[in-house]
Structure formats: C-alpha cells, structure tokens
Design a protein around this motif. Structure first.
Motif, PDB file in Angstrom:
ATOM      1  N   GLU A 225       0.822  -1.214   0.000  1.00 53.44           N
ATOM      2  CA  GLU A 225       0.000   0.000   0.000  1.00 53.44           C
ATOM      3  C   GLU A 225       0.851   1.258   0.000  1.00 53.44           C
ATOM      4  O   GLU A 225       0.445   2.294  -0.542  1.00 53.44           O
ATOM      5  CB  GLU A 225      -0.926  -0.005   1.222  1.00 53.44           C
ATOM      6  CG  GLU A 225      -2.018  -1.057   1.180  1.00 53.44           C
ATOM      7  CD  GLU A 225      -2.993  -0.813   0.051  1.00 53.44           C
ATOM      8  OE1 GLU A 225      -3.485   0.324  -0.071  1.00 53.44           O
ATOM      9  OE2 GLU A 225      -3.259  -1.746  -0.724  1.00 53.44           O
ATOM     10  N   PRO A 229       1.170   4.113  -4.051  1.00 52.94           N
ATOM     11  CA  PRO A 229       1.079   5.570  -4.247  1.00 52.94           C
ATOM     12  C   PRO A 229       2.432   6.228  -4.456  1.00 52.94           C
ATOM     13  O   PRO A 229       2.543   7.198  -5.216  1.00 52.94           O
ATOM     14  CB  PRO A 229       0.406   6.068  -2.957  1.00 52.94           C
ATOM     15  CG  PRO A 229       0.634   5.002  -1.961  1.00 52.94           C
ATOM     16  CD  PRO A 229       0.664   3.720  -2.725  1.00 52.94           C
ATOM     17  N   GLN A 261      -3.841  13.187  -5.292  1.00 49.06           N
ATOM     18  CA  GLN A 261      -4.691  12.111  -4.792  1.00 49.06           C
ATOM     19  C   GLN A 261      -3.871  10.982  -4.167  1.00 49.06           C
ATOM     20  O   GLN A 261      -4.240  10.453  -3.107  1.00 49.06           O
ATOM     21  CB  GLN A 261      -5.558  11.567  -5.929  1.00 49.06           C
ATOM     22  CG  GLN A 261      -6.621  12.530  -6.422  1.00 49.06           C
ATOM     23  CD  GLN A 261      -7.311  12.030  -7.669  1.00 49.06           C
ATOM     24  OE1 GLN A 261      -7.026  10.938  -8.163  1.00 49.06           O
ATOM     25  NE2 GLN A 261      -8.240  12.819  -8.189  1.00 49.06           N
ATOM     26  N   GLU A 262      -2.777  10.623  -4.819  1.00 50.42           N
ATOM     27  CA  GLU A 262      -1.941   9.554  -4.266  1.00 50.42           C
ATOM     28  C   GLU A 262      -1.276   9.991  -2.969  1.00 50.42           C
ATOM     29  O   GLU A 262      -1.084   9.183  -2.056  1.00 50.42           O
ATOM     30  CB  GLU A 262      -0.884   9.128  -5.292  1.00 50.42           C
ATOM     31  CG  GLU A 262      -1.433   8.443  -6.528  1.00 50.42           C
ATOM     32  CD  GLU A 262      -2.160   7.155  -6.198  1.00 50.42           C
ATOM     33  OE1 GLU A 262      -1.777   6.471  -5.226  1.00 50.42           O
ATOM     34  OE2 GLU A 262      -3.134   6.824  -6.898  1.00 50.42           O
ATOM     35  N   ASP A 264      -2.639  12.061  -0.832  1.00 47.27           N
ATOM     36  CA  ASP A 264      -3.716  11.968   0.169  1.00 47.27           C
ATOM     37  C   ASP A 264      -3.939  10.524   0.598  1.00 47.27           C
ATOM     38  O   ASP A 264      -4.168  10.236   1.781  1.00 47.27           O
ATOM     39  CB  ASP A 264      -5.014  12.544  -0.398  1.00 47.27           C
ATOM     40  CG  ASP A 264      -4.988  14.062  -0.499  1.00 47.27           C
ATOM     41  OD1 ASP A 264      -4.224  14.696   0.273  1.00 47.27           O
ATOM     42  OD2 ASP A 264      -5.714  14.621  -1.343  1.00 47.27           O
ATOM     43  N   ARG A 265      -3.884   9.630  -0.372  1.00 49.30           N
ATOM     44  CA  ARG A 265      -4.039   8.209  -0.056  1.00 49.30           C
ATOM     45  C   ARG A 265      -2.920   7.740   0.864  1.00 49.30           C
ATOM     46  O   ARG A 265      -3.154   7.007   1.836  1.00 49.30           O
ATOM     47  CB  ARG A 265      -4.040   7.400  -1.351  1.00 49.30           C
ATOM     48  CG  ARG A 265      -4.094   5.892  -1.166  1.00 49.30           C
ATOM     49  CD  ARG A 265      -4.040   5.208  -2.532  1.00 49.30           C
ATOM     50  NE  ARG A 265      -3.836   3.784  -2.421  1.00 49.30           N
ATOM     51  CZ  ARG A 265      -3.635   2.975  -3.445  1.00 49.30           C
ATOM     52  NH1 ARG A 265      -3.604   3.471  -4.673  1.00 49.30           N
ATOM     53  NH2 ARG A 265      -3.454   1.682  -3.266  1.00 49.30           N
ATOM     54  N   HIS A 268      -3.495   9.166   4.343  1.00 46.62           N
ATOM     55  CA  HIS A 268      -4.556   8.442   5.040  1.00 46.62           C
ATOM     56  C   HIS A 268      -4.035   7.119   5.597  1.00 46.62           C
ATOM     57  O   HIS A 268      -4.344   6.737   6.730  1.00 46.62           O
ATOM     58  CB  HIS A 268      -5.719   8.202   4.072  1.00 46.62           C
ATOM     59  CG  HIS A 268      -6.850   7.428   4.670  1.00 46.62           C
ATOM     60  ND1 HIS A 268      -7.613   7.898   5.701  1.00 46.62           N
ATOM     61  CD2 HIS A 268      -7.344   6.189   4.367  1.00 46.62           C
ATOM     62  CE1 HIS A 268      -8.536   7.005   6.031  1.00 46.62           C
ATOM     63  NE2 HIS A 268      -8.386   5.958   5.225  1.00 46.62           N
ATOM     64  N   PHE A 309     -12.736  13.248  -3.498  1.00 47.99           N
ATOM     65  CA  PHE A 309     -11.767  12.232  -3.900  1.00 47.99           C
ATOM     66  C   PHE A 309     -12.390  11.045  -4.625  1.00 47.99           C
ATOM     67  O   PHE A 309     -11.695  10.302  -5.303  1.00 47.99           O
ATOM     68  CB  PHE A 309     -11.004  11.715  -2.674  1.00 47.99           C
ATOM     69  CG  PHE A 309     -10.213  12.776  -1.970  1.00 47.99           C
ATOM     70  CD1 PHE A 309      -9.343  13.578  -2.681  1.00 47.99           C
ATOM     71  CD2 PHE A 309     -10.337  12.982  -0.601  1.00 47.99           C
ATOM     72  CE1 PHE A 309      -8.595  14.557  -2.042  1.00 47.99           C
ATOM     73  CE2 PHE A 309      -9.602  13.964   0.040  1.00 47.99           C
ATOM     74  CZ  PHE A 309      -8.719  14.759  -0.680  1.00 47.99           C
ATOM     75  N   ASP A 342     -14.932   5.220   3.656  1.00 47.55           N
ATOM     76  CA  ASP A 342     -13.908   4.624   2.804  1.00 47.55           C
ATOM     77  C   ASP A 342     -14.138   3.125   2.660  1.00 47.55           C
ATOM     78  O   ASP A 342     -13.981   2.547   1.571  1.00 47.55           O
ATOM     79  CB  ASP A 342     -12.532   4.899   3.402  1.00 47.55           C
ATOM     80  CG  ASP A 342     -11.405   4.364   2.539  1.00 47.55           C
ATOM     81  OD1 ASP A 342     -11.277   4.834   1.393  1.00 47.55           O
ATOM     82  OD2 ASP A 342     -10.673   3.471   3.000  1.00 47.55           O
ATOM     83  N   LYS A 346     -14.885   1.040  -0.833  1.00 47.89           N
ATOM     84  CA  LYS A 346     -14.007  -0.045  -1.281  1.00 47.89           C
ATOM     85  C   LYS A 346     -14.767  -1.331  -1.560  1.00 47.89           C
ATOM     86  O   LYS A 346     -14.411  -2.095  -2.455  1.00 47.89           O
ATOM     87  CB  LYS A 346     -12.919  -0.311  -0.232  1.00 47.89           C
ATOM     88  CG  LYS A 346     -11.806   0.709  -0.220  1.00 47.89           C
ATOM     89  CD  LYS A 346     -10.606   0.230   0.564  1.00 47.89           C
ATOM     90  CE  LYS A 346     -10.932  -0.022   2.016  1.00 47.89           C
ATOM     91  NZ  LYS A 346      -9.713  -0.350   2.795  1.00 47.89           N
TER      92      LYS A 346
END
Length: 449
Positions: A225, A229, A261-262, A264-265, A268, A309, A342, A346
């Motif tokens: 993970e 990103p 966005q990546e 932010d991912r 998170h 997002f 989230d 998913k």
C-alpha cells in the motif's frame, strides 16, 4: 482403619477367663490364643504386634501393659486418620491449583495411561476428563512435532528418562479443530530414582500464531500500500520534470491531480497506522481532546471530502435540520466516519450509493452508514473489527485491515458502540452510537502522543 478399642471388651473377657484355665485344658488355651490373634488381625494390625500383645499378657500377666499397647494402637490410628485427612486436603488444594492454571496439564503413569487432567485441558481439547482418564498418552495419537512426526517418536520421557524435555512446538488435532501448542514435560521420580510418572503441560499458541500470521500479512500489505502511491507520485513527478517534452496545461493538471490524490491516499494510510499505534498504547499518552462540536458539521465535512476524492460513487446524507451538540474528540471521530465511508466505497461497485443517516435518540447520536455492496458472510461478520483482519475480498479491495478496528476503538473510547449488520448480496450497514455527553474524565482513555 476400624476402631481397635471396639475389640477390647471381647478380648478382655476372654483373658480374664484365662486365669481360671488349668493345665488340664491346653486345647481351650490354644483356642483362646487363636481367638485373640484373629481379633487383632481382623483389626488390620500386623501379625507381629498381635503375637507381642498375647505374649506380653501371658508372660507378665500385666493388664496395664495390654492397655498401654491398645492405647498406643489407638493413638497411631488417630494420627493416621489426621495424616490421611491432611493428605486429602492437600490433594484438593493441588487439584484446585491445577484447575486454575491457564495451561492444560495431564499426568501419565508408567503404563503410558493418563491418570489426571485439569479443566483447562478439557476446554483446550474439547473432551471431558472422564473420556481422557485411563486412555493412552496423547503423544501416540493427537500431537505431532513441526516436522510432522508423532511426539512420542521424537522424544518419550519414559523411553528416554535421562533426556531433558525442553518446550516443543506441536500441532494437535482436537475436538475444537487443529491447534498449535507448546508442550513441556517433567518426570516424577520415585525414591529409587525410577520414573513413576510424567507431567505434561500444554500451552495454547493458536491465537498467538494467528496474530503473528496477521502481522506478517499486515507488513506485506503495508509495504504494497505504501509502494503503490509512492510509485505513482514518483512516476508522474518524473514525467513532469522531463525537459525534452512539452506538456499542455490540461495534461499537467491531470498529472498534478493524480500526484495530489496519491499523496492523500498515502497520508490516510500513515494516519491509520499511527492512530492504531496510539490506540494500542492508550495508557501512555494525553487525554482525548474533548470539546463540544456540532455533529452535523463534522458529518457534512467528511462527506464533502469523500466526494472530492471519489467520483464513482454517490453519497446521500439524510439528517434533520439540527442535531444536539456532541462532546467528543473531533479529530478521532472524523477519522472514524472517514474510515466507515472509505470502507463502504471499497467494498461496493462503482456507480452505487452510500447512504449516511444521522439522528439523535435518547441522549445519543446515531449515525448509520449503508452501502450497496456484496455484503459480508455471516461467519466473517464477527471478525470485521479485528486488527489486520481482511475478508474474502482482500484481493479486490486494497487495505491494511486497520480501518474498522480503529473505528471500533474510537467508538469505545467515547463510551459508544459500533456494530455491523449484513447479508450476502444485500449490502452492509454500520451503526455508530455515541453518548452526547461523551466520556467523563475518568472514562476517557489516554492516547499515545
């Protein structure tokens, strides 16, 4: 042992009559001796003691000596009864200690038959002790070492009495399924140094092994993970920095939005990992930062961030015009709501709707999150809030298995509850209940800094 004094009247009368016996009655005399001997032997007294008593009476004619001997026997009997009672009490205390042990314990006799088990072993193997007592040692049937051999084939305390048995990891097929155990043995030696029995102690490692497996899987997942990103960020940033290529403004913006966005991912993910670490060390940090907040503002803010997002799901908010204020730690509650949304995204197909309903009930804030996903199987539902646990869709949905665990822990930190309901092909519903007054200072946990 029977009371020996109960035999005294019969013996006393017989011996008194003995004084009147003449030499002409030897047969009667011999019969009386046999009577006294049989009376004493019937009282479980050893033959030498009986003959001594009769001889003393005949030789010395002393009734005081006979009475002393009977008194001595009575005293010995009382002492034996006291010692027996104490031994029984000691045995009861020992059995209570064994039953209170968190480890399974059983004793095997030299014939390799089980003579004693404790209650923990009953629970561990799923068998009542009545079915284990008298049976053959488990090493012949249930337990295997890590290389697959039966335990007794690798090390038997009876066959190798001089070999020390260090704790050994084994697997055992029990009524509760296959379990990972650690076994240690101790020999019971007699006065002659021979092995008279073996004590086996079984420690259940199944839960620990499962945690280790989940942690290994978690490390692998986190690595993946984090890498994904980072690869995207690196790739698009490197592309934008190429001097031999001219990008138009629209393409540049698209690249920059992907990088954002990546990032932010990634943020998170790191926040979830750090938050789980804080929650796991809840006794070592500062108190929750409790204050009064408007729940409508918090819920709306989380949904708006998700809409920014996520463009392939629809978000519907059903909430009254006003809600009473909530005393909480805003940062962790918003993290909880964000993780619930989230999770709904998913595990539900693109184009479906995620519904959020909020209301107040009996001094409690109620928030319900409903998705239109494939649902959660009944056997998986009790485990969805466990750390590192991921269901059957782990290959399709990325994640670390921390999101829902954090949600449950944050809810409990606020003296609230978080429950899940689902059915196959019917989506999932998560219900959050938080007391409006929040936890008091004694109830609020300490979070790691």
């Amino acid at each position: 042992m029977p009371n020996l004094l109960a035999y005294w009247p019969a013996a006393d009368g017989s011996l008194r009559r003995l004084k009147r016996i003449t030499i002409a009655g030897p047969l009667l005399f011999i019969g009386l001796l046999e009577f006294v001997r049989h009376q004493l032997l019937a009282a479980d007294v050893a033959a030498p003691v009986a003959l001594m008593l009769v001889g003393a009476v005949l030789v010395t004619g002393s009734w005081l000596f006979a009475e002393w001997v009977f008194g001595l026997i009575a005293d010995l009997q009382a002492r034996l009864e006291t010692a027996l009672a104490e031994a029984q009490r000691e045995r009861a205390r020992l059995l209570a200690v064994l039953d209170a042990s968190a480890d399974g314990i059983y004793v095997v006799e030299p014939g390799e038959q089980i003579s004693l088990v404790n209650r923990t072993l009953e629970r561990l193997l799923g068998l009542p002790r009545e079915k284990m007592i008298g049976q053959t040692c488990f090493g012949h049937t249930l337990t295997r070492t890590r290389d697959g051999r039966l335990l007794c084939e690798s090390a038997c305390p009876f066959q190798e009495p001089t070999r020390h048995r260090y704790p050994t990891e084994i697997t055992a097929q029990t009524a509760n399924g296959l379990r990972s155990l650690e076994i240690a043995s101790g020999r019971i030696l007699g006065l002659d140094g021979q092995v008279e029995g073996v004590v086996h102690v079984l420690r259940d490692l199944t839960a620990r092994k499962e945690i280790e497996r989940l942690q290994d899987e978690f490390i692998s997942l986190v690595s993946h993970e984090l890498k994904t990103p980072l690869n995207h960020i690196k790739g698009f940033a490197s592309t934008l920095l190429q001097e031999d290529v001219e990008w138009d403004r629209e393409t540049e913006r698209d690249f920059l939005e992907t990088i954002d966005q990546e990032a932010d991912r990634l943020t998170h993910l790191v926040e979830n990992i750090l938050e789980m670490a804080r929650l796991a060390n809840a006794q070592e940090g500062a108190f929750l930062e409790l204050d009064w907040h408007a729940p409508a503002d918090m819920i709306s803010a989380v949904i708006e961030r998700m809409r920014a997002f996520v463009d392939d799901h629809h978000f519907v908010l059903e909430m009254p015009a006003s809600l009473p204020p909530l005393r909480c730690d805003r940062r962790t509650v918003e993290l909880l709501l964000n993780n619930l949304l989230d999770n709904a995204v998913k595990y539900s197909p693109s184009g479906t709707t995620v519904t959020v309903r909020a209301c107040s009930e009996a001094e409690t804030l109620k928030v319900v999150v409903i998705d239109e996903g494939a649902g959660i199987p009944a056997h998986v539902l009790p485990r969805v809030f466990e750390r590192f646990y991921r269901g059957a869709n782990r290959q399709r949905a990325p994640g670390t298995g921390l999101g829902l665990a954090i949600c449950r822990r944050v809810a409990e930190a606020h003296c609230g509850t978080l429950t899940a309901a689902s059915a196959p092909a019917a989506g999932s519903t998560f219900t959050l209940m938080l007391p409006l007054e929040g936890p008091n200072d004694e109830q609020a946990p300490r979070f790691g800094g």
